[in-house]
Every structure is written in C-alpha cells, then in structure tokens.
Design an enzyme around this catalytic site. Structure first.
Site, PDB file in Angstrom:
ATOM      1  N   GLU A  35       0.821  -1.212   0.000  1.00 54.15           N
ATOM      2  CA  GLU A  35       0.000   0.000   0.000  1.00 54.15           C
ATOM      3  C   GLU A  35       0.857   1.265   0.000  1.00 54.15           C
ATOM      4  O   GLU A  35       0.540   2.234  -0.683  1.00 54.15           O
ATOM      5  CB  GLU A  35      -0.958   0.001   1.197  1.00 54.15           C
ATOM      6  CG  GLU A  35      -2.025  -1.086   1.157  1.00 54.15           C
ATOM      7  CD  GLU A  35      -2.954  -0.969  -0.053  1.00 54.15           C
ATOM      8  OE1 GLU A  35      -2.968   0.064  -0.728  1.00 54.15           O
ATOM      9  OE2 GLU A  35      -3.676  -1.952  -0.319  1.00 54.15           O
ATOM     10  N   TYR A 118      -6.456   6.549   3.695  1.00 53.59           N
ATOM     11  CA  TYR A 118      -6.605   5.452   2.743  1.00 53.59           C
ATOM     12  C   TYR A 118      -5.873   4.202   3.227  1.00 53.59           C
ATOM     13  O   TYR A 118      -6.461   3.119   3.333  1.00 53.59           O
ATOM     14  CB  TYR A 118      -6.106   5.831   1.337  1.00 53.59           C
ATOM     15  CG  TYR A 118      -5.881   4.585   0.524  1.00 53.59           C
ATOM     16  CD1 TYR A 118      -6.977   3.891   0.012  1.00 53.59           C
ATOM     17  CD2 TYR A 118      -4.609   4.039   0.368  1.00 53.59           C
ATOM     18  CE1 TYR A 118      -6.799   2.686  -0.673  1.00 53.59           C
ATOM     19  CE2 TYR A 118      -4.430   2.853  -0.311  1.00 53.59           C
ATOM     20  CZ  TYR A 118      -5.515   2.178  -0.823  1.00 53.59           C
ATOM     21  OH  TYR A 118      -5.342   0.998  -1.472  1.00 53.59           O
ATOM     22  N   ASP A 136      -9.906   5.500  -2.275  1.00 54.66           N
ATOM     23  CA  ASP A 136      -8.749   6.014  -3.001  1.00 54.66           C
ATOM     24  C   ASP A 136      -9.253   6.788  -4.220  1.00 54.66           C
ATOM     25  O   ASP A 136     -10.456   6.998  -4.374  1.00 54.66           O
ATOM     26  CB  ASP A 136      -7.827   4.865  -3.417  1.00 54.66           C
ATOM     27  CG  ASP A 136      -8.402   4.089  -4.582  1.00 54.66           C
ATOM     28  OD1 ASP A 136      -9.643   4.069  -4.725  1.00 54.66           O
ATOM     29  OD2 ASP A 136      -7.632   3.502  -5.363  1.00 54.66           O
ATOM     30  N   CYS A 198     -16.726   2.025 -21.034  1.00 62.35           N
ATOM     31  CA  CYS A 198     -18.053   1.688 -20.520  1.00 62.35           C
ATOM     32  C   CYS A 198     -18.589   0.389 -21.122  1.00 62.35           C
ATOM     33  O   CYS A 198     -19.441  -0.268 -20.525  1.00 62.35           O
ATOM     34  CB  CYS A 198     -19.024   2.842 -20.765  1.00 62.35           C
ATOM     35  SG  CYS A 198     -18.554   4.367 -19.909  1.00 62.35           S
TER      36      CYS A 198
END
Length: 293
Positions: A35, A118, A136, A198
DNA sequence: CAACCGTGGAC
DNA sequence: TGTCCAAGGTT
C-alpha cells in the site's frame, strides 16, 4: 441500490488482475508495504520491488534492522522516497511497540508514520477483512460517475468521501471487503480517468451513463508541474547518491543542475532536512544512514 | 485547504 | 520535456 454489489462481486471474481499482494497467505506487513509503495506509483512498477522487499524484509523487525541507505537504494525509482523513510520508521515502531505485527485497529494504524486515511483502511480491509470504507482516487471516481452522475469527483474531503462510501458498503465483512477491492479494480481498469471503457463495465445502472456521460463542468483541476521544480532537482540529486557506493563530492552534485545554483542548494538542503541525505565529516554527501544496519 | 513531496508511461 | 495520470500523506 446505487451500485449492484452482486454484479460487481461476480465481475471482480472473473476479471480482477492477479496481483501478487492479493494472493493467499500475504501478511499484514506485506499488505502494508504494498500500500505504501502504491501511493502514487503505478502497479507495474511496484510489483517487482515489492517481491524483492517481501523476500528481504519479511517482518517489520527485519526492515527496522536495515540502514536507511539500504532502504533508499532498494526503493530505487519508485519516487517520493520520503515514503521509504516513513515505512522504515514505521517498521521500527511495529517492531518495538506492536509485537512485530501490523495492528488491526484503524485508529492505531492511523498513528503510524506514512499511514493515512486510505492506507489505514486498506490494511484493515484487505489484510484483516474489516468492514470499513476504503477510499482512493479510483473509488472516488467510480462513485462520482456511477452514483452522482458526474465525470469527475469533487475536491477530496476525507470526511465526506468516507461517509459517501460508507453509505454504499455491504453489510457483511466479507462482502464489504470484496466490494471495496472491486470498486478500486473497476476504477483502475475500466472506469479510468482518461478513457473509461463503458462497454466493459459490469454496472447496468451508472448515473453518469444514464445522464449521457456529461463532460466535467467545474474548473479543470490544476496538474502539478514537474520540469524545473525543486522536486525534479531533488530527484536528480538522489539518483546520483543512490548510484554511488561512496560519498560524493559537492562538485559532482553541482553538475546535476547548473541552471540555478540557488535552487540546487535549496533542494540539497531540503534533502538533508528530510533525512534522505547526510553530510560526512569531510564535507561529502551520501544517502542518509550509509553504513548503518 | 492547498501546496509540496518523484518518476515514467501513455497520448 | 507537452500534458495527464498513477492503490496518498504531511504540513
């Protein structure tokens, strides 16, 4: 139901990338390392370094025992090397005060160096399966589109963003964790910043698509300059020091930035202040903590 | 809150 | 060396 959890979960199971830190048996410490590395650095560049760090520093105490210079060299070109320093400092705290383990409590995680809103929740969720909102840049963008029908999220506000996602979070721990991972994955691979695909999106009820994919209306967000900034100069100075196994003369550093000596001096000074660089007794310069560990 | 903190790849 | 962007954190 603004976001169809079931559909999203199925999509994640079928389409998620096989990232090394998502595999079984990865520890909280390894998740935390990933992370921190992933803060503003793309997955492709993090992966090989993470693999190396997992082998080299399998537990916090192992990293705590290393010197800063070793950490900074191993960090290589991931960028923002202060992150590496904070992780090193964090390793020391974990080894000394937390039984050489990464804590599970968000409030405790937040107290650790380099761990913010986060990262604390990402660790709590992905390492320990807790039901906490994980927000995030990907999540913010997906929610802005799918829920609010806007092309881009508004300015970040931790309080508002967390509440926003909390409202969408599934009830059970397991589904909440998968939901967060899927939202991030969707933003990273389909609902991207520049050209969202999309046609590949599993969501059937996206508010942005329903609205005809309207363009972002508000003011364009300012993009950070890099060329000519102190940040660029610092990067050049650090590159010289990373690649040298012996302390470097002042003149060698001067060569990296000839156009503005004042700026060069300021950059070098800031590196000293940040604890990234040290000056030797004879006046030369080296990565901080050279010879330690 | 806005500015600052690296680096490299895609356009 | 143009612009935009990338699993943010700190001050």
């Amino acid at each position: 139901m603004p976001v169809d959890t079931t559909v999203l979960q199925r999509w994640y199971a079928a389409e998620a990338r096989d990232l090394p830190w998502r595999r079984d048996g990865v520890t909280g410490w390894q998740i935390l390392m990933s992370e921190v590395m992933l803060q503003q650095t793309p997955v492709a560049r993090v992966a090989p370094i993470w693999e190396e760090w997992v082998r080299r520093w399998p537990v916090p105490s192992a990293m705590a025992a290393a010197g800063r210079a070793d950490i900074l060299r191993a960090w290589g070109k991931l960028g923002y090397p202060r992150r590496a320093l904070r992780l090193h400092e964090c390793a020391g705290v974990l080894a000394a005060d937390h039984g050489d383990r990464v804590p599970e409590d968000v409030a405790v995680l937040l107290s650790l160096p380099g761990v913010g809103a986060y990262t604390a929740r990402a660790v709590a969720c992905f390492a320990y399966g807790q039901r906490v909102p994980v927000v995030d840049t990907n999540v913010r963008r997906v929610v802005a589109r799918a829920v609010h029908g806007r092309a881009e999220p508004g300015n970040p506000s931790t309080t508002r963003d967390l509440a926003d996602v909390e409202a969408l979070l599934p009830r059970t721990r397991a589904r909440a964790a998968t939901f967060s991972a899927a939202l991030m994955e969707l933003g990273a691979t389909v609902c991207t910043a520049r050209t969202p695909d999309c046609g590949r999106c599993p969501l059937s009820n996206c508010a942005w698509v329903d609205a005809g994919r309207p363009a972002h209306d508000g003011p364009a967000k300012r993009v950070q300059k890099f060329a000519g900034t102190d940040r660029q100069v610092r990067g050049k100075l650090m590159a010289v020091l990373r690649e040298s196994d012996t302390p470097v003369e002042r003149q060698a550093l001067d060569l990296v930035w000839l156009s503005d000596p004042g700026q060069r001096d300021r950059a070098l000074h800031s590196l000293l202040v940040d604890g990234l660089v040290e000056q030797t007794d004879d006046g030369r310069f080296a990565l901080a903590g050279e010879g330690n560990g």
